[in-house]
Design a protein around this motif. Structure first.
Motif, short mmCIF file in Angstrom:
data_model
loop_
_atom_site.label_atom_id
_atom_site.label_comp_id
_atom_site.label_asym_id
_atom_site.label_seq_id
_atom_site.Cartn_x
_atom_site.Cartn_y
_atom_site.Cartn_z
N SER A 48 45.49 35.00 41.76
CA SER A 48 44.53 34.16 42.49
C SER A 48 44.63 34.30 44.01
O SER A 48 43.73 33.88 44.74
N GLY A 49 45.73 34.89 44.49
CA GLY A 49 45.89 35.07 45.92
C GLY A 49 46.33 33.80 46.62
O GLY A 49 46.56 32.77 46.01
N CYS A 50 46.44 33.88 47.95
CA CYS A 50 46.89 32.74 48.75
C CYS A 50 46.21 32.78 50.10
O CYS A 50 46.48 33.66 50.92
N LYS A 51 45.29 31.84 50.34
CA LYS A 51 44.54 31.82 51.60
C LYS A 51 45.44 31.57 52.81
O LYS A 51 45.26 32.19 53.86
N ILE B 183 42.57 38.63 42.88
CA ILE B 183 41.47 39.26 42.16
C ILE B 183 40.18 38.51 42.51
O ILE B 183 40.16 37.27 42.46
N PRO B 184 39.12 39.20 42.92
CA PRO B 184 37.88 38.53 43.31
C PRO B 184 37.38 37.54 42.26
O PRO B 184 37.39 37.83 41.06
N TYR C 228 33.86 35.26 28.57
CA TYR C 228 33.65 34.86 29.96
C TYR C 228 33.77 36.08 30.88
O TYR C 228 34.62 36.95 30.66
N LYS C 229 32.93 36.11 31.90
CA LYS C 229 32.97 37.24 32.83
C LYS C 229 34.30 37.28 33.57
O LYS C 229 34.82 38.37 33.88
N THR C 230 34.86 36.11 33.87
CA THR C 230 36.14 36.08 34.58
C THR C 230 37.26 36.72 33.76
O THR C 230 38.19 37.31 34.32
N TYR C 231 37.16 36.62 32.43
CA TYR C 231 38.16 37.26 31.57
C TYR C 231 38.10 38.78 31.76
O TYR C 231 39.14 39.44 31.90
N SER C 232 36.89 39.31 31.78
CA SER C 232 36.71 40.75 31.96
C SER C 232 37.19 41.20 33.34
O SER C 232 37.79 42.27 33.49
N ILE C 233 36.95 40.35 34.34
CA ILE C 233 37.38 40.68 35.71
C ILE C 233 38.90 40.80 35.77
O ILE C 233 39.44 41.73 36.37
N ILE C 234 39.59 39.85 35.14
CA ILE C 234 41.06 39.90 35.15
C ILE C 234 41.56 41.11 34.37
O ILE C 234 42.49 41.81 34.80
N LYS D 146 40.17 43.90 33.99
CA LYS D 146 39.89 45.13 34.72
C LYS D 146 40.64 45.20 36.06
O LYS D 146 40.33 46.06 36.89
N ASP D 147 41.57 44.30 36.25
CA ASP D 147 42.35 44.27 37.51
C ASP D 147 42.80 45.69 37.88
O ASP D 147 43.42 46.39 37.09
N THR D 148 42.46 46.09 39.09
CA THR D 148 42.73 47.47 39.53
C THR D 148 44.09 47.63 40.23
O THR D 148 44.31 48.61 40.93
N GLY D 149 44.97 46.68 40.04
CA GLY D 149 46.31 46.82 40.61
C GLY D 149 46.74 45.67 41.51
O GLY D 149 47.83 45.72 42.09
#
Length: 233
Positions: A185-188, A195-196, A215-221, A223-226
């Motif tokens: 999730s990152g850290c602002k 991950i976007p 869910y689209k967010t599941y696919s996004i995670i 497909k995490d590119t590193g």
């Protein structure tokens, strides 16, 4: 009864005191308010947790994380002159606390290492020693250290986060998994990109296996590119 160790994130506490005392760390150009507030807070914490055992942790020098990732904690906007002076004043009082006040008053458990932050010292202490520990900070990155003998106290939230309470709050998530939550999730505040479109709540559901596969967010995670590998220590 064995006394717990209070492990203090001293830079955080000094900034917390600065903001809670009317944003006036200097009176007549003499450093008093933060130092006074720090020892008052220390006394209150010791009384609250019935302990005389305290370890004081500090930042020191340019953080080594910046060498690995130059964007670490880099602000998008340059500070104003007033903001710069405030930062210098608070940092000076933190330094005085580390080099003068604590040693003069006989506090010997002062931990710092050039190139590392207070949270690095905190992690080293609780991972390499036995006993009961209460981390005093607001840095949620430290949640991953919570265990059967390590709890987390935030003066802002005023709640003791034990392992039992943590797992109840986060639907069964084990504290040791928190590093992956933050990595995804990152850290602002630290300017760490995750991950976007993935926030902590979604990352937690994915970790627990409750995020629905359609869910689209599941696919996004998936497909995490590193990013996960990049952000994990």
């Amino acid at each position: 009864m064995n006394q717990p160790w209070l492990i203090l994130d001293c830079p955080f506490l000094c900034w917390y005191i600065y903001y809670s005392t009317g944003n006036n760390p200097y009176r007549d150009n003499d450093p008093k308010d933060i130092i006074y507030g720090f020892f008052r807070k220390l006394k209150n914490l010791q009384a609250m947790f019935f302990t005389e055992k305290v370890a004081f942790c500090f930042d020191l020098g340019k953080n080594k994380r910046s060498l690995i990732y130059p964007e670490y904690k880099k602000k998008k906007k340059l500070p104003t002159e007033e903001e710069r002076k405030v930062k210098e004043n608070v940092h000076k009082q933190v330094e005085n606390l580390r080099t003068d006040y604590l040693p003069t008053l006989g506090y010997l458990n002062n931990f710092f290492q050039t190139g590392y932050e207070a949270d690095d010292c905190i992690a080293s202490i609780v991972q390499n020693n036995e006993g009961e520990f209460i981390i005093v900070s607001s840095d949620q990155d430290l949640y991953q250290l919570i265990s059967d003998n390590v709890s987390f106290w935030s003066p802002i939230r005023k709640k003791l986060l034990t392992k039992k309470f943590f797992m109840k709050k986060y639907k069964g998530l084990r504290p040791i998994c928190w590093a992956r939550i933050k990595a995804r999730s990152g850290c602002k505040s630290d300017n760490i990109k995750g991950i976007p479109r993935i926030g902590p709540a979604t990352a937690i559901k994915y970790e627990l296996g409750t995020l629905k596969h359609h869910y689209k967010t599941y696919s996004i995670i998936k497909k995490d590119t590193g990013i996960l590998r990049k952000n994990l220590p």
